[in-house]
Motif scaffolding. Structure first.
Motif, PDB file in Angstrom:
ATOM      1  N   LYS A 139       0.896  -0.838   0.043  1.00 50.23           N
ATOM      2  CA  LYS A 139       0.212   0.084  -0.232  1.00 50.23           C
ATOM      3  C   LYS A 139       0.493   1.521   0.258  1.00 50.23           C
ATOM      4  N   LEU A 140       0.712   2.430  -0.717  1.00 48.62           N
ATOM      5  CA  LEU A 140       1.152   3.786  -0.858  1.00 48.62           C
ATOM      6  C   LEU A 140       0.784   4.510   0.691  1.00 48.62           C
ATOM      7  N   PHE A 141       1.683   5.070   1.247  1.00 46.56           N
ATOM      8  CA  PHE A 141       1.295   5.887   3.003  1.00 46.56           C
ATOM      9  C   PHE A 141       1.020   7.341   1.786  1.00 46.56           C
ATOM     10  N   THR A 142       0.285   8.056   2.340  1.00 43.66           N
ATOM     11  CA  THR A 142       0.239   9.315   2.065  1.00 43.66           C
ATOM     12  C   THR A 142      -0.719   9.890   3.282  1.00 43.66           C
ATOM     13  N   LEU A 143      -0.039  11.091   3.405  1.00 38.74           N
ATOM     14  CA  LEU A 143      -0.478  11.678   4.935  1.00 38.74           C
ATOM     15  C   LEU A 143      -0.529  13.661   4.392  1.00 38.74           C
ATOM     16  N   ILE A 144      -1.946  14.030   4.949  1.00 37.97           N
ATOM     17  CA  ILE A 144      -2.418  15.755   4.793  1.00 37.97           C
ATOM     18  C   ILE A 144      -1.727  16.327   6.354  1.00 37.97           C
ATOM     19  N   GLY A 145      -1.417  16.850   5.726  1.00 37.96           N
ATOM     20  CA  GLY A 145      -0.902  18.834   6.828  1.00 37.96           C
ATOM     21  C   GLY A 145      -2.080  19.478   7.090  1.00 37.96           C
ATOM     22  N   GLY A 146      -1.745  20.134   7.627  1.00 32.93           N
ATOM     23  CA  GLY A 146      -0.957  20.804   8.878  1.00 32.93           C
ATOM     24  C   GLY A 146       0.387  20.672   8.612  1.00 32.93           C
ATOM     25  N   GLU A 147       1.077  22.060   9.496  1.00 36.19           N
ATOM     26  CA  GLU A 147       2.246  22.479   8.860  1.00 36.19           C
ATOM     27  C   GLU A 147       3.147  21.298   8.697  1.00 36.19           C
ATOM     28  N   HIS A 148       4.444  21.494   8.007  1.00 34.37           N
ATOM     29  CA  HIS A 148       4.931  21.254   8.320  1.00 34.37           C
ATOM     30  C   HIS A 148       6.291  19.975   8.630  1.00 34.37           C
ATOM     31  N   SER A 149       5.778  20.567   9.677  1.00 35.90           N
ATOM     32  CA  SER A 149       6.723  19.534  11.022  1.00 35.90           C
ATOM     33  C   SER A 149       5.970  18.397  10.522  1.00 35.90           C
ATOM     34  N   VAL A 150       4.669  18.245  10.012  1.00 33.15           N
ATOM     35  CA  VAL A 150       4.212  16.956  11.038  1.00 33.15           C
ATOM     36  C   VAL A 150       5.107  15.628   9.490  1.00 33.15           C
ATOM     37  N   SER A 151       5.957  15.920   9.229  1.00 31.02           N
ATOM     38  CA  SER A 151       6.156  15.367   8.188  1.00 31.02           C
ATOM     39  C   SER A 151       7.839  14.344   8.603  1.00 31.02           C
ATOM     40  N   ILE A 152       8.419  15.301   9.696  1.00 27.02           N
ATOM     41  CA  ILE A 152       9.109  14.478  10.535  1.00 27.02           C
ATOM     42  C   ILE A 152       9.115  13.192  10.702  1.00 27.02           C
ATOM     43  N   GLY A 153       8.315  12.974  11.245  1.00 23.23           N
ATOM     44  CA  GLY A 153       8.052  11.771  11.568  1.00 23.23           C
ATOM     45  C   GLY A 153       7.677  10.441  10.563  1.00 23.23           C
ATOM     46  N   SER A 154       6.998  11.659   9.609  1.00 25.17           N
ATOM     47  CA  SER A 154       6.604  10.172   8.918  1.00 25.17           C
ATOM     48  C   SER A 154       8.141   9.863   8.131  1.00 25.17           C
ATOM     49  N   ILE A 155       8.787  10.844   7.482  1.00 27.30           N
ATOM     50  CA  ILE A 155       9.718  10.361   6.777  1.00 27.30           C
ATOM     51  C   ILE A 155      10.902   9.398   7.359  1.00 27.30           C
ATOM     52  N   ARG A 156      10.863   9.574   9.130  1.00 27.91           N
ATOM     53  CA  ARG A 156      11.694   9.145   9.928  1.00 27.91           C
ATOM     54  C   ARG A 156      11.226   7.949  10.198  1.00 27.91           C
ATOM     55  N   ALA A 157       9.655   7.157   9.620  1.00 24.80           N
ATOM     56  CA  ALA A 157       9.354   5.840   9.964  1.00 24.80           C
ATOM     57  C   ALA A 157       9.357   5.405   8.390  1.00 24.80           C
ATOM     58  N   VAL A 158       8.928   5.719   7.159  1.00 23.39           N
ATOM     59  CA  VAL A 158       9.583   5.780   5.895  1.00 23.39           C
ATOM     60  C   VAL A 158      10.651   5.199   5.471  1.00 23.39           C
ATOM     61  N   GLY A 159      11.633   5.798   6.548  1.00 18.49           N
ATOM     62  CA  GLY A 159      13.083   6.223   6.614  1.00 18.49           C
ATOM     63  C   GLY A 159      13.080   4.960   7.042  1.00 18.49           C
ATOM     64  N   GLU A 160      12.625   4.385   7.792  1.00 19.82           N
ATOM     65  CA  GLU A 160      13.561   2.567   8.519  1.00 19.82           C
ATOM     66  C   GLU A 160      12.609   1.706   8.033  1.00 19.82           C
ATOM     67  N   GLU A 161      12.044   1.665   7.093  1.00 20.55           N
ATOM     68  CA  GLU A 161      11.352   0.620   6.325  1.00 20.55           C
ATOM     69  C   GLU A 161      12.539   0.455   5.245  1.00 20.55           C
ATOM     70  N   TYR A 162      12.107   1.686   4.024  1.00 13.75           N
ATOM     71  CA  TYR A 162      12.531   1.717   2.958  1.00 13.75           C
ATOM     72  C   TYR A 162      14.303   2.099   2.795  1.00 13.75           C
ATOM     73  N   HIS A 163      15.294   1.574   2.751  1.00 16.72           N
ATOM     74  CA  HIS A 163      16.410   1.807   2.507  1.00 16.72           C
ATOM     75  C   HIS A 163      16.840   2.952   0.723  1.00 16.72           C
ATOM     76  N   ASN A 164      17.639   3.305   0.554  1.00 16.24           N
ATOM     77  CA  ASN A 164      18.067   3.847   0.252  1.00 16.24           C
ATOM     78  C   ASN A 164      17.007   5.250  -0.659  1.00 16.24           C
ATOM     79  N   LEU A 165      16.623   6.196   0.219  1.00 18.74           N
ATOM     80  CA  LEU A 165      15.323   6.283   0.116  1.00 18.74           C
ATOM     81  C   LEU A 165      16.069   8.054   0.085  1.00 18.74           C
ATOM     82  N   THR A 166      15.320   8.311  -1.205  1.00 20.21           N
ATOM     83  CA  THR A 166      15.280  10.288  -1.211  1.00 20.21           C
ATOM     84  C   THR A 166      13.877  10.193  -1.179  1.00 20.21           C
TER      85      THR A 166
END
Length: 296
Positions: A99-126
């Protein structure tokens, strides 16, 4: 009747039948000028219900692939607790790689936690960031989880590519990703800017879009609208090519702000999200069927 994304039929909105999950984070705790991003998800969902669900360009109806509304992250007590709550929610959902994960904010600080989690799941992340601002401060107003710090951590851990930048503090120059920043004034003079961006984007990709990346003439209702921004069709062209080239595993859209003139920006956000779903289902590498082996 059960509430669904864009008012789609319930059978297209269950977890089992959906290829997309959608999380909302109505948070606006650290923004410093225009307030009202906490109403962004509500505005986005309202606009989505008033949008045609057939995409002319791709000749598809993306909702048929299913969009599951996976809940709201409502933690507001502090930026740190909000980021941790988003991280935990994202970590739970990105384990399902179908499944594709998508998120709607909110201010941009909400992305910090989601990028962190996605980066732990997927290596070689851009991390591909479309934004008016660099958001590379190590901390701001006493917090590392401020909207002005939205991609500092991502830049430390992953390959960050920034597009549409036209505002930053001198302090942030030392943190700029080397040769991976596409300033708006340079884009305006470069007919090949999309190709140049694509040359820097590879592997698994997380796309984070601050709506102030767009010119305020088409997206005025953001926290800090900056003149000289991206236009609609060139941005779609870039995104389509990213979906074609790379494995887009997640994306977010943030900084939709409530205001008396919010509807045009809300509708742009709704159309942008749906366009990205169309590109994902039609072009994304992750969705391509493996080639059949030829018989010997």
């Amino acid at each position: 009747m059960e509430n669904t994304y864009a008012g789609i039929p319930v059978e297209n909105a269950t977890y089992e039948n959906s290829k997309v999950v959608l999380v909302t984070v109505p948070y606006d705790g650290t923004s410093t000028w225009g307030k009202g991003a906490d109403k962004g998800p509500e505005l986005f969902l309202d606009a989505s219900e008033n949008m045609e669900l057939y995409d002319i360009e791709t000749d598809t109806e993306p909702y048929l692939q299913g969009v599951y509304m996976a809940g709201e992250v409502s933690e507001k007590s502090s930026p740190e607790k909000m980021v941790e709550a988003v991280y935990q929610k994202t970590k739970e959902l990105v384990k399902d790689r179908e499944k594709l994960f998508t998120l709607i904010g909110g201010e941009h600080s909400v992305s910090i936690g989601s990028i962190r989690a996605v980066g732990e799941e997927y290596h070689n992340l851009t991390v591909l960031q479309l934004d008016a601002h660099t958001d590379l401060r190590p901390e701001y107003h006493g917090s590392k989880n401020n909207h002005a710090c939205a991609v500092f951590e991502a830049n430390q851990k992953h390959k960050l590519v920034q597009v549409g930048i036209r505002s930053m503090d001198a302090e942030e120059k030392q943190y700029l990703p080397h040769k991976r920043v596409f300033f708006a004034h340079e884009i305006a003079k470069n007919d090949n800017w999309i190709k140049d961006v694509l040359d820097k984007v590879s592997g698994n990709v997380y796309i984070t879009i601050d709506l102030d990346a767009f010119d305020p003439s088409i997206a005025p209702s953001t926290g800090t609208p900056e003149p000289g921004g991206l236009q609609w069709y060139p941005t779609l062209k870039l995104l389509k090519k990213v979906f074609k080239k790379c494995n887009v595993v997640a994306f977010d859209i943030v900084e939709l702000m409530d205001s008396p003139q919010a509807k045009p920006t809300a509708f742009l956000a709704a159309k942008l999200y749906y366009k990205m779903l169309a590109y994902y289902h039609k072009y994304n590498k992750n969705n391509k069927e493996p080639k059949k082996k030829k018989r010997k």
